[in-house]
Design an enzyme around this catalytic site. Structure first.
Site: not given
Length: 280
Positions: A223, A258
């Protein structure tokens, strides 16, 4: 072969029980043309299924299928298009003896179709923007990932404290929709409606989040907050840093990660767990 509701419920319960015993890895399968990290690489069915098999071989415990990019500024996708992208992939991956499949969606209609095709987790990053989605998960016998996502940024907010209050309210709301508390998974929502600093605030409070007594899923893989902090522009170059953040969350008690790079995370987790076990 599609799973019955009873089979899905058994798979869900086994998965949630296993998460209490060891770290589970949710492998990301984006069947989209525009996801921030791997958009367009797996939007063709054959490539998607091959990548799913590779992730399972590398140690994925769950496959999370997504048909709409949730990166900031991404174009919205119609329900019909999202259904076309995801349902056949879910059906091809799901079945008795297979790795559990999750559907990454905020649309109740997509969640319903995916659960009918065999998904046993509904991963909703929107914090119930479509209120019907919780009832869909409950009716299908699926677990539901509840994400801390306020929808809009509030720069003055202490996100860590607000997250805990949010989950108390939101879990109660999901129970009111017929979803048992025991079937809820909590996700602090790193990257969703948060400032750069607030992403670190919620990660610092993962231990308190675990204290709510429900499984905690952490999704930080590749991210932008990692790239901003370390000056790494290319998403695919953030895997080592993603592993570091994931291990910190595990140290604080998180149950699931995840991730994009399953192999690197599985190797790191196995070493970390070996060290932890040696201490007891």
């Amino acid at each position: 072969m599609r799973l019955s509701r009873e089979e899905k419920a058994r798979l869900r319960d086994a998965l949630l029980s296993e998460a209490r015993k060891r770290t589970l890895i949710m492998g990301i399968l984006n069947v989209t043309p525009d996801s921030f990290s791997d958009g367009g690489k797996f939007d063709e069915a054959g490539a998607a299924l091959a990548h799913a098999e590779a992730m399972v071989a590398a140690g994925a415990d769950i496959l999370d299928v997504g048909g709409e990019s949730t990166r900031p500024g991404a174009a919205r996708v119609s329900e019909a298009d999202e259904l076309a992208r995801t349902v056949s992939v879910v059906e091809a991956l799901a079945g008795p003896g297979r790795v559990p499949v999750s559907i990454d969606t905020y649309k109740a209609g997509v969640a319903k179709a995916a659960c009918e095709a065999g998904a046993v987790i509904v991963n909703d990053v929107s914090a119930m923007s479509d209120p019907a989605i919780v009832g869909v998960a409950a009716e299908a016998g699926a677990a539901y990932v509840l994400t801390y996502n306020r929808g809009e940024k509030d720069e003055a907010l202490d996100a860590g404290a607000d997250m805990l209050a949010f989950f108390e309210r939101a879990v109660a709301a999901s129970e009111a929709e017929g979803l048992p508390r025991a079937h809820v998974i909590l996700d602090p929502g790193v990257g969703f409606a948060k400032t750069f600093e607030q992403n670190f605030q919620v990660l610092a409070r993962v231990g308190d989040l675990v204290g709510l007594g429900l499984p905690v899923l952490i999704g930080v893989s590749r991210k932008s907050f990692i790239g901003k902090r370390l000056g790494i522009e290319a998403a695919a170059d953030r895997d080592a840093a993603s592993v570091a953040v994931g291990l910190d969350s595990l140290r604080r008690g998180a149950h699931m990660l995840r991730v994009h790079d399953v192999a690197a995370h599985r190797q790191a987790i196995e070493l970390w767990e070996t060290i932890e076990n040696a201490a007891h």
